[in-house]
Design a protein around this motif. Structure first.
Motif, PDB file in Angstrom:
ATOM      1  N   LEU A   1       0.871  -1.167   0.000  1.00  0.00           N
ATOM      2  CA  LEU A   1       0.000   0.000   0.000  1.00  0.00           C
ATOM      3  C   LEU A   1       0.913   1.223   0.000  1.00  0.00           C
ATOM      4  O   LEU A   1       1.765   1.368   0.882  1.00  0.00           O
ATOM      5  CB  LEU A   1      -0.897   0.013   1.236  1.00  0.00           C
ATOM      6  CG  LEU A   1      -1.829   1.213   1.361  1.00  0.00           C
ATOM      7  CD1 LEU A   1      -2.925   1.152   0.289  1.00  0.00           C
ATOM      8  CD2 LEU A   1      -2.444   1.278   2.751  1.00  0.00           C
TER       9      LEU A   1
ATOM     10  N   SER B   1      -0.958  -1.094  -4.388  1.00  0.00           N
ATOM     11  CA  SER B   1      -2.260  -0.447  -4.270  1.00  0.00           C
ATOM     12  C   SER B   1      -2.120   0.910  -3.585  1.00  0.00           C
ATOM     13  O   SER B   1      -1.078   1.218  -3.004  1.00  0.00           O
ATOM     14  CB  SER B   1      -3.219  -1.329  -3.470  1.00  0.00           C
ATOM     15  OG  SER B   1      -2.761  -1.455  -2.132  1.00  0.00           O
TER      16      SER B   1
ATOM     17  N   TYR C   1      -4.905   3.743  -1.320  1.00  0.00           N
ATOM     18  CA  TYR C   1      -6.179   3.850  -0.617  1.00  0.00           C
ATOM     19  C   TYR C   1      -6.967   5.004  -1.225  1.00  0.00           C
ATOM     20  O   TYR C   1      -6.389   5.951  -1.758  1.00  0.00           O
ATOM     21  CB  TYR C   1      -5.878   4.103   0.856  1.00  0.00           C
ATOM     22  CG  TYR C   1      -6.973   3.833   1.842  1.00  0.00           C
ATOM     23  CD1 TYR C   1      -8.033   2.983   1.574  1.00  0.00           C
ATOM     24  CD2 TYR C   1      -6.933   4.419   3.103  1.00  0.00           C
ATOM     25  CE1 TYR C   1      -9.008   2.726   2.523  1.00  0.00           C
ATOM     26  CE2 TYR C   1      -7.897   4.174   4.052  1.00  0.00           C
ATOM     27  CZ  TYR C   1      -8.941   3.327   3.750  1.00  0.00           C
ATOM     28  OH  TYR C   1      -9.912   3.078   4.696  1.00  0.00           O
TER      29      TYR C   1
ATOM     30  N   ALA D   1      -3.786  -0.607   5.695  1.00  0.00           N
ATOM     31  CA  ALA D   1      -2.617  -1.490   5.621  1.00  0.00           C
ATOM     32  C   ALA D   1      -2.717  -2.597   6.670  1.00  0.00           C
ATOM     33  O   ALA D   1      -2.445  -3.766   6.372  1.00  0.00           O
ATOM     34  CB  ALA D   1      -1.332  -0.688   5.815  1.00  0.00           C
TER      35      ALA D   1
ATOM     36  N   LEU E   1      -1.123  -5.461   4.590  1.00  0.00           N
ATOM     37  CA  LEU E   1      -0.255  -4.939   3.539  1.00  0.00           C
ATOM     38  C   LEU E   1       0.955  -4.245   4.137  1.00  0.00           C
ATOM     39  O   LEU E   1       0.918  -3.769   5.278  1.00  0.00           O
ATOM     40  CB  LEU E   1      -1.035  -3.948   2.668  1.00  0.00           C
ATOM     41  CG  LEU E   1      -2.273  -4.505   1.975  1.00  0.00           C
ATOM     42  CD1 LEU E   1      -3.038  -3.393   1.286  1.00  0.00           C
ATOM     43  CD2 LEU E   1      -1.896  -5.601   1.000  1.00  0.00           C
TER      44      LEU E   1
ATOM     45  N   LEU F   1       3.043  -1.019   4.235  1.00  0.00           N
ATOM     46  CA  LEU F   1       2.878   0.392   3.917  1.00  0.00           C
ATOM     47  C   LEU F   1       4.214   0.946   3.442  1.00  0.00           C
ATOM     48  O   LEU F   1       5.210   0.883   4.162  1.00  0.00           O
ATOM     49  CB  LEU F   1       2.378   1.176   5.125  1.00  0.00           C
ATOM     50  CG  LEU F   1       2.184   2.670   4.921  1.00  0.00           C
ATOM     51  CD1 LEU F   1       1.163   2.957   3.816  1.00  0.00           C
ATOM     52  CD2 LEU F   1       1.768   3.343   6.211  1.00  0.00           C
TER      53      LEU F   1
END
Length: 133
Positions: free
Chosen positions: A5, A34, A36, A105, A110, A112
């Motif tokens: 992320l 990805s 957010y 995250a 995930l 970060l």
């Protein structure tokens, strides 16, 4: 499968052409990266707050469309509230948008990716990487 992320600062470094970040994108598949929905809002704000609005909107939109955008979820919002309360109680608050990014995250397991690791280190269970090192 999504593994990373990106914090907004890493996205901005990519948009500005920072070699270290661009090289990571070459090594890691886009499907593993990805952002957010909060980061999308921050990227749009940056474009609208710039002197080259049209150009920066196109650049931001191209980037946003090339990557998976994770939505706000009830689990991440609940984690946000929990973290905000804990950090406030110990006198180490974090800005709401950053805390929302950290919450997704954590809830999605995930890593970060941020250049602001000192800031996010206030959340001990958060996995962090800095692609500028």
């Amino acid at each position: 499968m999504i593994k990373y992320l990106l914090d907004t600062d890493i996205c901005i470094y990519w948009l500005k052409g920072r070699t270290e970040v661009r090289e990571k994108f070459l090594v890691i598949e886009n499907k593993e990266i990805s952002i957010y929905s909060i980061t999308v809002a921050e990227l749009y704000f940056g474009a609208y707050n710039s002197s080259k609005i049209s150009q920066n909107l196109i650049t931001a939109e191209t980037f946003i469309q090339s990557i998976t955008v994770l939505p706000l979820t009830n689990n991440s919002l609940k984690k946000f509230a929990e973290l905000k309360a804990k950090l406030r109680q110990i006198g180490k608050p974090i800005a709401d948008f950053d805390l929302l990014i950290a919450s997704i995250a954590l809830t999605e397991n995930l890593i970060l990716v941020t250049n602001n690791t000192k800031h996010y280190a206030r959340i001990p269970e958060l996995n962090l990487e800095n692609w500028l090192l």
